[in-house]
Design an enzyme around this catalytic site. Structure first.
Site, PDB file in Angstrom:
ATOM      1  N   ASN A   1     -64.778 -70.157-133.759  1.00 42.30           N
ATOM      2  CA  ASN A   1     -65.330 -69.085-134.580  1.00 42.30           C
ATOM      3  C   ASN A   1     -66.845 -69.176-134.682  1.00 42.30           C
ATOM      4  O   ASN A   1     -67.558 -68.170-134.568  1.00 42.30           O
ATOM      5  CB  ASN A   1     -64.734 -69.133-135.990  1.00 42.30           C
ATOM      6  CG  ASN A   1     -63.444 -68.345-136.106  1.00 42.30           C
ATOM      7  OD1 ASN A   1     -63.195 -67.454-135.302  1.00 42.30           O
ATOM      8  ND2 ASN A   1     -62.633 -68.675-137.093  1.00 42.30           N
TER       9      ASN A   1
ATOM     10  N   ASP B   1     -60.195 -63.980-133.731  1.00 41.01           N
ATOM     11  CA  ASP B   1     -59.035 -63.082-133.930  1.00 41.01           C
ATOM     12  C   ASP B   1     -58.256 -62.908-132.626  1.00 41.01           C
ATOM     13  O   ASP B   1     -57.011 -62.866-132.627  1.00 41.01           O
ATOM     14  CB  ASP B   1     -59.507 -61.728-134.442  1.00 41.01           C
ATOM     15  CG  ASP B   1     -60.001 -61.783-135.885  1.00 41.01           C
ATOM     16  OD1 ASP B   1     -59.740 -62.803-136.549  1.00 41.01           O
ATOM     17  OD2 ASP B   1     -60.641 -60.804-136.316  1.00 41.01           O
TER      18      ASP B   1
ATOM     19  N   THR C   1     -40.013 -68.907-127.880  1.00 39.42           N
ATOM     20  CA  THR C   1     -38.977 -69.165-128.888  1.00 39.42           C
ATOM     21  C   THR C   1     -37.834 -68.183-128.665  1.00 39.42           C
ATOM     22  O   THR C   1     -37.966 -67.195-127.938  1.00 39.42           O
ATOM     23  CB  THR C   1     -39.542 -69.004-130.310  1.00 39.42           C
ATOM     24  OG1 THR C   1     -40.217 -67.736-130.419  1.00 39.42           O
ATOM     25  CG2 THR C   1     -40.503 -70.132-130.654  1.00 39.42           C
TER      26      THR C   1
ATOM     27  N   HIS D   1     -66.121 -64.430-135.057  1.00 34.82           N
ATOM     28  CA  HIS D   1     -64.785 -64.233-135.633  1.00 34.82           C
ATOM     29  C   HIS D   1     -63.926 -63.269-134.829  1.00 34.82           C
ATOM     30  O   HIS D   1     -62.697 -63.392-134.841  1.00 34.82           O
ATOM     31  CB  HIS D   1     -64.931 -63.749-137.078  1.00 34.82           C
ATOM     32  CG  HIS D   1     -65.418 -64.801-138.011  1.00 34.82           C
ATOM     33  ND1 HIS D   1     -64.617 -65.801-138.485  1.00 34.82           N
ATOM     34  CD2 HIS D   1     -66.657 -65.022-138.537  1.00 34.82           C
ATOM     35  CE1 HIS D   1     -65.310 -66.594-139.291  1.00 34.82           C
ATOM     36  NE2 HIS D   1     -66.577 -66.145-139.334  1.00 34.82           N
TER      37      HIS D   1
ATOM     38  N   GLU E   1     -55.508 -70.718-139.145  1.00 30.93           N
ATOM     39  CA  GLU E   1     -55.130 -70.969-137.749  1.00 30.93           C
ATOM     40  C   GLU E   1     -53.842 -71.774-137.634  1.00 30.93           C
ATOM     41  O   GLU E   1     -53.527 -72.305-136.562  1.00 30.93           O
ATOM     42  CB  GLU E   1     -56.265 -71.685-137.011  1.00 30.93           C
ATOM     43  CG  GLU E   1     -56.506 -73.120-137.432  1.00 30.93           C
ATOM     44  CD  GLU E   1     -57.420 -73.262-138.632  1.00 30.93           C
ATOM     45  OE1 GLU E   1     -57.937 -74.367-138.843  1.00 30.93           O
ATOM     46  OE2 GLU E   1     -57.630 -72.273-139.370  1.00 30.93           O
TER      47      GLU E   1
ATOM     48  N   ASP F   1     -51.173 -76.159-135.365  1.00 30.40           N
ATOM     49  CA  ASP F   1     -52.546 -75.894-135.774  1.00 30.40           C
ATOM     50  C   ASP F   1     -53.434 -75.857-134.529  1.00 30.40           C
ATOM     51  O   ASP F   1     -53.374 -76.754-133.676  1.00 30.40           O
ATOM     52  CB  ASP F   1     -53.041 -76.985-136.729  1.00 30.40           C
ATOM     53  CG  ASP F   1     -54.414 -76.682-137.284  1.00 30.40           C
ATOM     54  OD1 ASP F   1     -54.491 -75.889-138.239  1.00 30.40           O
ATOM     55  OD2 ASP F   1     -55.390 -77.225-136.734  1.00 30.40           O
ATOM     56  N   ILE F   2     -54.245 -74.793-134.416  1.00 32.07           N
ATOM     57  CA  ILE F   2     -55.133 -74.662-133.254  1.00 32.07           C
ATOM     58  C   ILE F   2     -56.265 -75.695-133.378  1.00 32.07           C
ATOM     59  O   ILE F   2     -56.942 -75.771-134.426  1.00 32.07           O
ATOM     60  CB  ILE F   2     -55.707 -73.239-133.171  1.00 32.07           C
ATOM     61  CG1 ILE F   2     -54.579 -72.210-133.016  1.00 32.07           C
ATOM     62  CG2 ILE F   2     -56.688 -73.110-132.007  1.00 32.07           C
ATOM     63  CD1 ILE F   2     -55.034 -70.767-133.046  1.00 32.07           C
TER      64      ILE F   2
END
Length: 477
Positions: free
Chosen positions: A361, A370, A384, A366, A396, A353-354
């Site tokens: 935001n 994004d 990964t 926004h 997020e 989670d950010i």
């Protein structure tokens, strides 16, 4: 034939002598000599006719002349024969010759007609035999072509069922084996081929036959580059019957003939099927034409498969970040849990989670948010492996599936990702935005054995990371 003519003339001379002797005998025993004249005329006329019938006009004329001469010799010196008898004899001989000549001409005409008819018959027989032979050759050729087309027809039906790149690669390999062995009547030991397909990472050898795996593993890049160099020059098949004198043959000295079969769709090179053989001029022109038919069908199928995968990808990927969507994650997680249960392995998930994303935001807008989400997705994918699954869980939040990974290994990898996020320079236009991330780690079967419970455990570990001050990784437990 010569012997028959000789016997005829011997018989003729004997008969002529006999007639002469008979005439002398009659002269002594009778005052009238007409009887000997009649015998000569009748007997000799028979020989004249027979000469003409059997041996032609030359022998008939000769018999008539000799008969006339014999009549003069036998009878003219005699007192009792009158001059009139000589004229009668000549007239009779002439009368005998005329029908013989006519009959002989008629016979020659018949023989000439027979010869023409026989020649015409022989000609028609030759034409008939040639037509039968040609028809048989055409039937044999048609049969061979049908035998070559049948595998292609079956191949097209099989290709039409493929909807995945992996599926089409397997089908193409089997199609080529059947076509070469059953359609072309070529031993498979004489041919090797590699199927090169384009994917997101570029052109790769998707499947092959006849090549050593170690050779492909070490030389795949060089092989792909060489094949693309020859196949990307046009949309037609490139067939080289003997490359033993070319430079590239030195690397693989046993290769003689090669075929490059490109697959184009929408003017784009989707893939190449590369065939090689140690035998020069392995394929005939007719077989190359069959391969062109197959190549067109493969190109159409590839276009369909790419379109299907693109649509499928759109349905399972997030439009903004390019990561998998929540629904796909749930399906994938269920499958990975079943696989781990079947083989007795571990499997970890990491929920991310950010930190303070709402503040970003609210402060920068926004559009800036994004941009942060897209950059975060890039960092997660870059840190990964190919077997991992990275998804946007919602808002997020992100989640990662790490197959065959225990808790400690998953925690270490998560820490590496957290540090990469912290070190990254997030930008939006001229703004430099500081971004961190909090993460929670849970594993199967140590923390949970069901999909829902495993996600709950990772979510609780994430909550603890945020409670502890954010920008950290917490293990469930």
């Amino acid at each position: 034939m010569k012997l028959k003519i000789l016997l005829f003339w011997i018989s003729y001379l004997i008969a002529l002598s006999a007639v002469g002797a008979a005439g002398l005998f009659i002269k002594k025993s009778a005052s009238d000599f007409k009887a000997s004249e009649g015998i000569l005329v009748v007997v000799m006329a028979v020989f004249v006719l027979e000469a003409g019938r059997r041996y032609g006009s030359r022998h008939s004329v000769a018999a008539a002349v000799i008969t006339a001469a014999a009549g003069v010799i036998f009878f003219f010196p005699l007192d009792i024969i009158g001059l009139s008898a000589v004229f009668v004899l000549a007239a009779v001989c002439a009368a005998a010759y005329v029908p013989v000549k006519a009959l002989n001409d008629y016979n020659e005409t018949l023989k000439d007609t027979d010869r023409k008819l026989e020649g015409r018959k022989e000609y028609l027989l030759r034409v008939k035999n040639a037509s039968i032979k040609r028809a048989k050759q055409e039937d044999d050729q048609t049969e061979r072509e049908v035998k070559e087309i049948l595998p292609l027809y079956g191949a097209i039906k099989e290709l039409s069922r493929a909807i995945k790149i992996g599926e089409i690669a397997e089908i193409i390999v089997e199609i080529m084996k059947k076509t070469i062995k059953n359609g072309f009547k070529i031993e498979l030991e004489q041919v090797s081929f590699a199927l090169i397909i384009k994917n997101d990472a570029g052109y790769k050898v998707q499947s092959s036959f006849g090549y050593d795996e170690e050779f492909l593993k070490e030389g795949e890049k060089a092989l792909v580059q060489s094949v693309l160099k020859n196949a990307a020059k046009g949309s037609d098949i490139v067939y080289k019957q003997d490359i033993s004198t070319e430079k590239q043959a030195a690397a693989v000295s046993i290769v003689k003939s090669v075929v490059y079969i490109p697959f184009y769709a929408e003017n784009q090179l989707k893939g190449v099927l590369f065939l090689s053989s140690p035998k020069p001029a392995l394929f005939t022109d007719k077989q190359i034409e069959s391969l062109k038919i197959l190549a067109n069908q493969i190109a159409i199928t590839l276009e369909k498969v790419y379109l299907y995968e693109e649509v499928e990808k759109m349905s399972v990927t997030d439009g903004l970040t390019g990561l998998y969507v929540h629904r796909y994650f749930q399906e994938k997680l269920e499958n990975e849990i079943k696989r781990a249960a079947r083989y007795g392995g571990n499997m970890a998930i990491v929920m991310c989670d950010i930190d303070f994303f709402k503040t970003i935001n609210d402060t920068h807008g926004h559009l800036a948010g994004d941009q942060i989400l897209k950059s975060m997705a890039m960092i997660l994918k870059n840190n990964t492996t190919a077997v991992d699954t990275v998804a946007r869980y919602g808002g997020e939040e992100f989640i990662i599936i790490m197959p065959d990974t225990d808790k400690d290994a998953a925690h270490a990898r998560a820490v590496k990702i957290r540090k990469a996020v912290e070190a990254h320079d997030f930008r939006y236009k001229e703004l430099h935005i500081k971004v961190t991330i909090s993460m929670g780690v849970a594993v199967y079967p140590g923390d949970a054995i069901t999909r829902r419970t495993l996600v709950e455990k990772a979510d609780k570990a994430l909550y603890k990371a945020k409670e502890a001050g954010r920008n950290r990784v917490v293990k469930a437990g």
